[in-house]
Design a protein around this motif. Structure first.
Motif, mmCIF file in Angstrom:
data_model
loop_
_atom_site.group_PDB
_atom_site.id
_atom_site.type_symbol
_atom_site.label_atom_id
_atom_site.label_comp_id
_atom_site.label_asym_id
_atom_site.label_seq_id
_atom_site.Cartn_x
_atom_site.Cartn_y
_atom_site.Cartn_z
ATOM 1 N N MET A 1 0.827 -1.371 -0.155
ATOM 2 C CA MET A 1 -0.076 0.035 -0.202
ATOM 3 C C MET A 1 0.960 1.191 -0.002
ATOM 4 O O MET A 1 1.793 1.331 0.688
ATOM 5 C CB MET A 1 -0.842 -0.103 1.338
ATOM 6 N N LYS A 2 0.575 2.425 -0.842
ATOM 7 C CA LYS A 2 1.209 3.417 -0.771
ATOM 8 C C LYS A 2 0.304 4.629 -0.240
ATOM 9 O O LYS A 2 -0.844 4.685 -0.629
ATOM 10 C CB LYS A 2 1.331 3.854 -2.123
ATOM 11 N N ILE A 3 0.823 5.266 0.570
ATOM 12 C CA ILE A 3 0.063 6.133 1.482
ATOM 13 C C ILE A 3 0.731 7.876 1.060
ATOM 14 O O ILE A 3 1.829 7.994 1.001
ATOM 15 C CB ILE A 3 0.210 5.927 3.097
ATOM 16 N N PHE A 4 -0.328 8.510 0.933
ATOM 17 C CA PHE A 4 0.126 10.173 0.820
ATOM 18 C C PHE A 4 -0.330 10.647 2.224
ATOM 19 O O PHE A 4 -1.564 10.698 2.485
ATOM 20 C CB PHE A 4 -0.758 10.924 -0.348
ATOM 21 N N LEU A 5 0.714 11.171 2.876
ATOM 22 C CA LEU A 5 0.517 11.533 4.294
ATOM 23 C C LEU A 5 0.707 13.156 4.216
ATOM 24 O O LEU A 5 1.531 13.577 3.879
ATOM 25 C CB LEU A 5 1.408 10.790 5.014
ATOM 26 N N THR A 6 -0.142 13.839 5.180
ATOM 27 C CA THR A 6 -0.314 15.118 5.614
ATOM 28 C C THR A 6 0.453 15.276 7.248
ATOM 29 O O THR A 6 0.129 14.111 7.811
ATOM 30 C CB THR A 6 -1.299 16.109 5.296
ATOM 31 N N GLY A 7 1.074 16.158 7.453
ATOM 32 C CA GLY A 7 1.323 16.335 8.881
ATOM 33 C C GLY A 7 2.417 15.254 9.386
ATOM 34 O O GLY A 7 2.619 14.903 10.414
ATOM 35 N N GLY A 8 3.359 14.645 8.406
ATOM 36 C CA GLY A 8 4.306 13.831 8.776
ATOM 37 C C GLY A 8 5.430 14.314 9.829
ATOM 38 O O GLY A 8 6.004 13.551 10.383
ATOM 39 N N ILE A 28 4.544 8.803 0.801
ATOM 40 C CA ILE A 28 4.952 10.062 0.462
ATOM 41 C C ILE A 28 4.296 10.912 1.261
ATOM 42 O O ILE A 28 3.224 11.147 1.538
ATOM 43 C CB ILE A 28 4.358 10.279 -1.003
ATOM 44 N N ALA A 29 5.155 11.932 2.081
ATOM 45 C CA ALA A 29 4.848 12.827 3.048
ATOM 46 C C ALA A 29 4.877 14.207 2.682
ATOM 47 O O ALA A 29 5.919 14.629 2.421
ATOM 48 C CB ALA A 29 5.582 12.505 4.035
ATOM 49 N N LEU A 30 3.760 14.851 3.058
ATOM 50 C CA LEU A 30 3.878 16.455 2.783
ATOM 51 C C LEU A 30 4.361 17.049 4.026
ATOM 52 O O LEU A 30 3.895 16.945 5.037
ATOM 53 C CB LEU A 30 2.309 16.928 2.550
ATOM 54 N N ARG A 31 4.914 18.169 3.708
ATOM 55 C CA ARG A 31 5.623 18.997 4.905
ATOM 56 C C ARG A 31 5.703 20.458 4.437
ATOM 57 O O ARG A 31 6.177 20.589 3.314
ATOM 58 C CB ARG A 31 6.957 18.515 5.410
ATOM 59 N N MET A 32 5.990 21.183 5.628
ATOM 60 C CA MET A 32 6.009 22.676 5.145
ATOM 61 C C MET A 32 7.486 22.755 5.091
ATOM 62 O O MET A 32 8.425 22.119 5.762
ATOM 63 C CB MET A 32 5.424 23.603 6.337
ATOM 64 N N VAL A 39 9.846 13.569 16.227
ATOM 65 C CA VAL A 39 10.522 12.421 16.949
ATOM 66 C C VAL A 39 11.547 12.061 15.789
ATOM 67 O O VAL A 39 11.428 12.232 14.523
ATOM 68 C CB VAL A 39 9.736 11.181 17.024
ATOM 69 N N LYS A 40 12.563 11.281 16.180
ATOM 70 C CA LYS A 40 13.658 10.785 15.114
ATOM 71 C C LYS A 40 13.107 9.891 14.106
ATOM 72 O O LYS A 40 12.458 8.888 14.593
ATOM 73 C CB LYS A 40 14.778 10.471 15.817
ATOM 74 N N LEU A 41 13.365 10.043 13.020
ATOM 75 C CA LEU A 41 12.846 8.852 11.813
ATOM 76 C C LEU A 41 13.755 7.870 11.549
ATOM 77 O O LEU A 41 14.999 8.154 11.497
ATOM 78 C CB LEU A 41 12.374 9.991 10.625
ATOM 79 N N GLU A 42 13.439 6.632 11.721
ATOM 80 C CA GLU A 42 14.060 5.459 11.210
ATOM 81 C C GLU A 42 14.222 5.407 9.817
ATOM 82 O O GLU A 42 15.195 4.857 9.331
ATOM 83 C CB GLU A 42 13.324 4.293 11.848
ATOM 84 N N LYS A 43 13.420 6.020 9.020
ATOM 85 C CA LYS A 43 13.663 5.803 7.510
ATOM 86 C C LYS A 43 12.798 7.087 6.957
ATOM 87 O O LYS A 43 11.777 7.608 7.566
ATOM 88 C CB LYS A 43 12.856 4.452 7.149
ATOM 89 N N GLU A 44 13.391 7.748 6.170
ATOM 90 C CA GLU A 44 13.039 8.785 5.607
ATOM 91 C C GLU A 44 11.811 8.522 4.371
ATOM 92 O O GLU A 44 11.958 7.537 3.655
ATOM 93 C CB GLU A 44 13.843 9.704 4.985
ATOM 94 N N PRO A 45 10.680 9.148 4.501
ATOM 95 C CA PRO A 45 9.599 9.155 3.609
ATOM 96 C C PRO A 45 10.224 9.900 2.188
ATOM 97 O O PRO A 45 11.263 10.361 2.213
ATOM 98 C CB PRO A 45 8.363 9.471 4.152
ATOM 99 N N ILE A 46 9.282 9.742 1.261
ATOM 100 C CA ILE A 46 9.474 10.575 -0.021
ATOM 101 C C ILE A 46 8.969 12.042 0.457
ATOM 102 O O ILE A 46 7.625 11.865 0.519
ATOM 103 C CB ILE A 46 8.825 10.039 -1.241
ATOM 104 N N TRP A 47 9.685 12.865 0.721
ATOM 105 C CA TRP A 47 9.257 14.054 1.203
ATOM 106 C C TRP A 47 8.724 15.314 -0.033
ATOM 107 O O TRP A 47 9.544 15.226 -1.064
ATOM 108 C CB TRP A 47 10.185 15.090 2.098
ATOM 109 N N VAL A 48 7.683 15.821 0.168
ATOM 110 C CA VAL A 48 7.180 16.867 -0.756
ATOM 111 C C VAL A 48 6.931 18.056 0.037
ATOM 112 O O VAL A 48 6.357 18.030 1.245
ATOM 113 C CB VAL A 48 5.778 16.464 -1.409
ATOM 114 N N GLU A 49 7.416 19.391 -0.125
ATOM 115 C CA GLU A 49 7.289 20.331 0.433
ATOM 116 C C GLU A 49 6.214 21.347 -0.163
ATOM 117 O O GLU A 49 6.292 21.519 -1.286
ATOM 118 C CB GLU A 49 8.851 21.308 0.356
ATOM 119 N N GLY A 50 5.536 21.922 0.739
ATOM 120 C CA GLY A 50 4.481 22.943 0.243
ATOM 121 C C GLY A 50 3.297 22.910 1.370
ATOM 122 O O GLY A 50 3.595 22.382 2.306
#
Length: 279
Positions: A1-8, A28-32, A39-50
């Protein structure tokens, strides 16, 4: 499953990211811009800024579900009702429309227990059917989104779940909230000033909240066009002072709990406990 996440990068969102990756989900995580995970991430998601009101349609293609943790002005001092409504209702629905047009048909939204507001005084255990009577601009905007999603879900024929979170605590929480400030004083050997703590709440650790969101990804009790609302809590009411004493003792704090030194907030709701289904 592939998740699009806000507030990551937020308190619950960053904890969710770690658990989602452990469970094998692609995110895939959206961030400002400039936002750092709580918290410290164990693995980075695919970040999208906006920001929520930008266009992410192309990026969402291929995602199976949108998980929405992003929220505007979720802690005091709350922003104006106009700004809260824009970000937590208008911009959010705009994003959801982009997602649906990009092929996403399943949505999970982090709701707030404070959408119930004054209804907390009317129920020993608040059901999901309780009237929404929010008492601040943030809660009012979240309640407005909940109401709008009934029509939106039916119109789009998608599957939507709102998980209304009660008194969550744990690592990554804002420093000025009860649990982290209590922990800081306890570990430093300082005294801790608090109210009488007679408020009754349902405290739930962030790890338990994250588990419930991961379980919701199965969409077991949903159907197209139907909005499912779930209360997220332990079902184990506890006074604030008993919660404080419990953790104070766990940390073997040398300082003193100064109970009753601080006044209650104006319009404090003394009992705020959800009706939960832990099956």
């Amino acid at each position: 499953m592939k998740i699009f996440l806000t507030g990551g990068t937020g308190f619950i969102g960053s904890n969710f990211l770690n658990s989602a990756h452990r469970s094998g989900y692609e995110v895939i995580a959206l961030r400002m811009k400039g936002s750092v995970p709580r918290v410290k991430l164990e693995k980075e998601p695919i970040w999208v800024e906006g920001r929520l009101d930008e266009n992410f349609s192309k990026i969402m293609i291929g995602c199976d579900v949108l998980v929405h943790f992003a929220a505007h002005s979720a802690n005091p001092p709350y922003d104006s009702i106009e700004n809260c409504l824009y970000w937590n209702l208008t911009a959010t629905l705009q994003l959801f429309n982009q997602a649906e047009n990009s092929g996403i048909k399943k949505f999970i939204i982090a709701g707030s227990c404070f959408e119930y507001g004054l209804s907390g005084e009317d129920y020993e255990f608040i059901p999901t059917s309780a009237p929404l009577k929010p008492t601040n601009s943030y809660a009012a905007s979240k309640a407005a989104l909940s109401t709008a999603l009934y029509s939106w879900t039916l119109d789009k024929k998608v599957e939507v779940q709102i998980l209304r979170i009660f008194q969550v605590f744990g690592d990554g929480e804002l420093d000025n909230r009860l649990w982290p400030s209590l922990k800081r004083s306890a570990l430093k050997g300082e005294n801790y000033s608090m109210t009488k703590g007679e408020q009754i709440r349902d405290f739930i650790h962030v790890d338990e909240v994250v588990k419930k969101f991961l379980n919701a990804l199965k969409f077991k009790k949903t159907k197209k066009g139907f909005l499912r609302v779930i209360n997220i809590g332990k079902g184990d009411p506890l006074t604030v002072v008993d919660f404080a004493k419990l953790w104070w003792n766990k940390w073997e704090a040398e300082g003193k709990l100064e109970v009753g030194v601080i006044s209650y907030r104006e319009n404090e709701i003394m009992r705020f406990v959800p009706e939960v289904d832990n099956k």
